[in-house]
Scaffold this motif. Structure first.
Motif, PDB file in Angstrom:
ATOM      1  N   GLU A 195      -5.489   9.690   0.986  1.00  0.00           N
ATOM      2  CA  GLU A 195      -6.323  10.064   2.549  1.00  0.00           C
ATOM      3  C   GLU A 195      -5.322   9.631   4.028  1.00  0.00           C
ATOM      4  O   GLU A 195      -5.751   8.276   3.673  1.00  0.00           O
ATOM      5  N   PHE A 196      -4.581  11.106   4.242  1.00  0.00           N
ATOM      6  CA  PHE A 196      -4.225   9.034   5.298  1.00  0.00           C
ATOM      7  C   PHE A 196      -4.727   8.671   6.596  1.00  0.00           C
ATOM      8  O   PHE A 196      -4.418   6.831   6.745  1.00  0.00           O
ATOM      9  N   GLU A 197      -5.877   8.747   6.755  1.00  0.00           N
ATOM     10  CA  GLU A 197      -6.635   8.106   7.806  1.00  0.00           C
ATOM     11  C   GLU A 197      -7.065   7.063   7.247  1.00  0.00           C
ATOM     12  O   GLU A 197      -7.527   5.600   8.107  1.00  0.00           O
ATOM     13  N   ARG A 198      -7.564   6.752   5.869  1.00  0.00           N
ATOM     14  CA  ARG A 198      -8.278   5.564   4.465  1.00  0.00           C
ATOM     15  C   ARG A 198      -6.334   4.560   5.181  1.00  0.00           C
ATOM     16  O   ARG A 198      -6.825   3.330   4.817  1.00  0.00           O
ATOM     17  N   PHE A 199      -5.724   5.328   4.951  1.00  0.00           N
ATOM     18  CA  PHE A 199      -4.353   4.667   4.910  1.00  0.00           C
ATOM     19  C   PHE A 199      -4.090   4.142   5.777  1.00  0.00           C
ATOM     20  O   PHE A 199      -3.542   2.952   5.721  1.00  0.00           O
ATOM     21  N   GLN A 200      -4.275   5.073   7.227  1.00  0.00           N
ATOM     22  CA  GLN A 200      -3.849   3.946   8.416  1.00  0.00           C
ATOM     23  C   GLN A 200      -4.980   2.934   9.038  1.00  0.00           C
ATOM     24  O   GLN A 200      -4.891   1.637   9.361  1.00  0.00           O
ATOM     25  N   GLU A 201      -6.528   3.076   8.382  1.00  0.00           N
ATOM     26  CA  GLU A 201      -7.235   2.309   8.745  1.00  0.00           C
ATOM     27  C   GLU A 201      -6.962   0.863   7.832  1.00  0.00           C
ATOM     28  O   GLU A 201      -7.401  -0.223   8.167  1.00  0.00           O
ATOM     29  N   TYR A 202      -6.840   1.093   6.661  1.00  0.00           N
ATOM     30  CA  TYR A 202      -6.465  -0.338   5.389  1.00  0.00           C
ATOM     31  C   TYR A 202      -5.067  -1.194   5.747  1.00  0.00           C
ATOM     32  O   TYR A 202      -5.492  -2.038   6.798  1.00  0.00           O
ATOM     33  N   VAL A 251       1.228  -1.223  -0.217  1.00  0.00           N
ATOM     34  CA  VAL A 251       0.106   0.284  -0.186  1.00  0.00           C
ATOM     35  C   VAL A 251       0.886   1.202   0.313  1.00  0.00           C
ATOM     36  O   VAL A 251       2.114   1.221   0.811  1.00  0.00           O
ATOM     37  N   ALA A 252       0.560   2.402  -0.992  1.00  0.00           N
ATOM     38  CA  ALA A 252       1.501   3.706  -0.812  1.00  0.00           C
ATOM     39  C   ALA A 252       0.437   4.597  -0.307  1.00  0.00           C
ATOM     40  O   ALA A 252      -1.319   4.797  -0.818  1.00  0.00           O
ATOM     41  N   TYR A 253       0.924   5.721  -0.332  1.00  0.00           N
ATOM     42  CA  TYR A 253       0.156   7.001   0.227  1.00  0.00           C
ATOM     43  C   TYR A 253       0.472   8.003   0.359  1.00  0.00           C
ATOM     44  O   TYR A 253       1.512   8.451   0.549  1.00  0.00           O
ATOM     45  N   ASP A 254      -0.207   9.751  -0.509  1.00  0.00           N
ATOM     46  CA  ASP A 254       0.113  10.118  -0.749  1.00  0.00           C
ATOM     47  C   ASP A 254      -0.985  11.442  -0.617  1.00  0.00           C
ATOM     48  O   ASP A 254      -1.466  10.566  -1.432  1.00  0.00           O
ATOM     49  N   VAL A 255      -1.077  12.727  -0.824  1.00  0.00           N
ATOM     50  CA  VAL A 255      -1.990  13.387  -0.540  1.00  0.00           C
ATOM     51  C   VAL A 255      -2.271  13.747  -2.460  1.00  0.00           C
ATOM     52  O   VAL A 255      -3.171  14.094  -2.921  1.00  0.00           O
ATOM     53  N   ASN A 256      -1.263  14.308  -3.317  1.00  0.00           N
ATOM     54  CA  ASN A 256      -1.124  13.654  -4.571  1.00  0.00           C
ATOM     55  C   ASN A 256      -1.140  12.810  -5.000  1.00  0.00           C
ATOM     56  O   ASN A 256      -1.141  11.797  -4.312  1.00  0.00           O
ATOM     57  N   ASP A 257      -1.920  12.625  -6.177  1.00  0.00           N
ATOM     58  CA  ASP A 257      -2.266  11.899  -6.655  1.00  0.00           C
ATOM     59  C   ASP A 257      -0.928  11.141  -8.308  1.00  0.00           C
ATOM     60  O   ASP A 257      -1.703  10.451  -9.103  1.00  0.00           O
ATOM     61  N   SER A 258      -0.634  11.909  -8.507  1.00  0.00           N
ATOM     62  CA  SER A 258       1.192  12.210  -9.104  1.00  0.00           C
ATOM     63  C   SER A 258       1.908  10.874  -8.948  1.00  0.00           C
ATOM     64  O   SER A 258       3.290  10.761  -9.068  1.00  0.00           O
ATOM     65  N   VAL A 259       1.147   9.694  -9.253  1.00  0.00           N
ATOM     66  CA  VAL A 259       1.803   8.470  -8.727  1.00  0.00           C
ATOM     67  C   VAL A 259       2.327   7.547  -9.643  1.00  0.00           C
ATOM     68  O   VAL A 259       2.082   6.148  -9.706  1.00  0.00           O
ATOM     69  N   GLY A 260       2.194   7.963 -11.056  1.00  0.00           N
ATOM     70  CA  GLY A 260       2.059   6.799 -12.039  1.00  0.00           C
ATOM     71  C   GLY A 260       3.443   6.223 -12.655  1.00  0.00           C
ATOM     72  O   GLY A 260       2.761   4.682 -13.256  1.00  0.00           O
ATOM     73  N   ILE A 261       4.381   6.400 -11.324  1.00  0.00           N
ATOM     74  CA  ILE A 261       5.433   5.562 -11.262  1.00  0.00           C
ATOM     75  C   ILE A 261       4.950   4.168 -10.982  1.00  0.00           C
ATOM     76  O   ILE A 261       5.699   3.128 -11.450  1.00  0.00           O
ATOM     77  N   ILE A 262       3.995   4.133  -9.888  1.00  0.00           N
ATOM     78  CA  ILE A 262       3.272   3.063  -9.427  1.00  0.00           C
ATOM     79  C   ILE A 262       3.653   1.318 -10.509  1.00  0.00           C
ATOM     80  O   ILE A 262       3.611   0.723 -10.334  1.00  0.00           O
ATOM     81  N   ASP A 263       2.488   2.078 -11.774  1.00  0.00           N
ATOM     82  CA  ASP A 263       2.515   0.937 -12.614  1.00  0.00           C
ATOM     83  C   ASP A 263       3.601   0.252 -12.905  1.00  0.00           C
ATOM     84  O   ASP A 263       3.385  -0.858 -13.418  1.00  0.00           O
ATOM     85  N   SER A 264       4.478   0.877 -13.246  1.00  0.00           N
ATOM     86  CA  SER A 264       5.727   0.259 -13.961  1.00  0.00           C
ATOM     87  C   SER A 264       6.514  -0.100 -12.830  1.00  0.00           C
ATOM     88  O   SER A 264       7.213  -1.583 -13.011  1.00  0.00           O
ATOM     89  N   ILE A 265       5.915  -0.662 -11.291  1.00  0.00           N
ATOM     90  CA  ILE A 265       7.166  -0.868 -10.618  1.00  0.00           C
ATOM     91  C   ILE A 265       6.228  -2.481  -9.363  1.00  0.00           C
ATOM     92  O   ILE A 265       6.537  -3.617  -9.274  1.00  0.00           O
ATOM     93  N   SER A 266       4.897  -1.395  -8.993  1.00  0.00           N
ATOM     94  CA  SER A 266       4.114  -2.432  -8.693  1.00  0.00           C
ATOM     95  C   SER A 266       2.462  -2.055  -8.618  1.00  0.00           C
ATOM     96  O   SER A 266       1.632  -1.590  -7.556  1.00  0.00           O
ATOM     97  N   PRO A 267       2.111  -2.807 -10.208  1.00  0.00           N
ATOM     98  CA  PRO A 267       0.369  -1.692  -9.984  1.00  0.00           C
ATOM     99  C   PRO A 267      -0.889  -2.592  -9.078  1.00  0.00           C
ATOM    100  O   PRO A 267      -1.662  -1.596  -9.261  1.00  0.00           O
ATOM    101  N   GLN A 268      -0.429  -3.620  -9.084  1.00  0.00           N
ATOM    102  CA  GLN A 268      -0.671  -3.845  -7.797  1.00  0.00           C
ATOM    103  C   GLN A 268      -1.069  -3.203  -6.426  1.00  0.00           C
ATOM    104  O   GLN A 268      -2.137  -3.916  -5.485  1.00  0.00           O
ATOM    105  N   SER A 269      -0.791  -2.640  -6.248  1.00  0.00           N
ATOM    106  CA  SER A 269      -0.547  -1.741  -4.971  1.00  0.00           C
ATOM    107  C   SER A 269      -2.138  -1.197  -4.937  1.00  0.00           C
ATOM    108  O   SER A 269      -2.256  -0.095  -5.367  1.00  0.00           O
ATOM    109  N   GLU A 270      -1.938  -1.079  -2.916  1.00  0.00           N
ATOM    110  CA  GLU A 270      -3.159  -0.747  -3.018  1.00  0.00           C
ATOM    111  C   GLU A 270      -2.691   1.186  -2.968  1.00  0.00           C
ATOM    112  O   GLU A 270      -1.719   1.272  -2.675  1.00  0.00           O
TER     113      GLU A 270
END
Length: 315
Positions: free
Chosen positions: A53-60, A30-49
């Motif tokens: 929002e930090f609260e949703r990340f923390q709850e997950y 799982v990854a978190y950031d307030v910004n959603d410019s994280v397309g790099i994830i597609d080339s490294i770990s596309p299945q990551s959640e």
């Protein structure tokens, strides 16, 4: 295979952490950031959640904790400097060890706070101090160790990395969030100097501004004149208009060449951490103490032979 979370996924340094997680055979859950410019994830770990929002990340992450097979083993922190302490503490309380970028925290007091959090949770904090794994740095450290014990090397460190107008508008241009240029771009150099030349004996600041800083550091085995800047106007004439960065470390007349070999140092850092040889709070304390003094010091004129030549150009 270990389960990882990444905080600060849209940041400049985050892709190196993502690749290090992948290259060491582990899983970015799982990854978190307030910004959603994280397309790099597609080339490294596309299945990551992914959450913005930090609260949703923390709850997950709390839900993952219920099952030993999915619980997080590590949280990597790549968020802005001023959030490191809070995000490290959150990672520890999720039951994970934490790997954090530099600067770990701004003050020694916050290092003490993290030490308490380690005791409370039974988990560890590791700092990425990648220059300690660089081949050229290790060779120089060995050379210094073999020199006569009364030898003090004369070092001149110059690092100018030009930044545009965007920098001032970002969190990096806000000293309350980045803790200033000496901390933001200099902390890994101060760690390197300590790693090579031993304990710090004297710390004097000659210039301190929004875009540059300079001073003198004396270690057990070295006298260091340093200059750091993000102002393109400080670039030497021979590189101005050709390059945006100038880095020079001169050691008693001999240049330290370490322009190459940076690509895989985060992966090496991860390998060492996973093997139980990572750098923890005690290792990070020295450079944090150094920048803490630099940040609060009143600049002085400087004694002869201790002032970096670029400071004279500013006058």
């Amino acid at each position: 295979m270990k389960n990882f979370a990444l905080i600060g996924a849209a940041g400049y340094i985050a892709p190196r952490h993502m690749r290090a997680i992948k290259d060491t055979g582990n899983h970015l859950a799982v990854a978190y950031d307030v910004n959603d410019s994280v397309g790099i994830i597609d080339s490294i770990s596309p299945q990551s959640e992914f959450f913005t929002e930090f609260e949703r990340f923390q709850e997950y992450a709390q839900q993952l904790k219920r099952n030993p097979s999915s619980a997080l083993d590590y949280v990597a922190v790549c968020s802005p400097n001023y959030l490191h302490h809070a995000h490290i503490a959150a990672g520890l309380r999720l039951g994970a060890d934490v790997i954090c970028e530099k600067p770990l925290v701004p003050t020694p007091e916050l290092v003490d706070e993290l030490a308490l959090a380690e005791k409370e949770t039974g988990r560890r904090v590791f700092n990425i101090l990648q220059l300690r794994h660089h081949e050229a740095i290790l060779k120089l450290r060995d050379k210094v160790a073999k020199a006569p014990s009364n030898t003090k090397f004369d070092v001149e460190l110059t690092y100018i990395t030009s930044r545009g107008k965007w920098y001032a508008e970002s969190w990096k241009g806000d000293n309350r969030k980045s803790f200033g240029v000496a901390t933001n771009i200099g902390v890994h150099f101060y760690d390197m100097l300590h790693f090579i030349f031993g304990e710090l004996q004297r710390n004097v600041v000659h210039y301190s501004g929004v875009a540059k800083a300079a001073g003198y550091l004396e270690y057990e085995r070295a006298r260091v004149r340093w200059f750091l800047s993000i102002d393109a106007n400080d670039l030497p004439a021979e590189v101005k208009g050709k390059k945006t960065t100038f880095r020079n470390i001169d050691i008693s007349g001999e240049k330290l060449e370490f322009s190459e070999g940076f690509t895989d140092l985060h992966t090496v850092s991860y390998q060492e951490i996973l093997a139980g040889r990572g750098y923890g709070l005690a290792d990070a304390r020295h450079c944090i103490e150094t920048v803490n003094v630099i940040r609060s010091a009143v600049p002085v004129k400087g004694e002869q032979g201790e002032v970096h030549p670029f400071v004279q150009l500013l006058a």
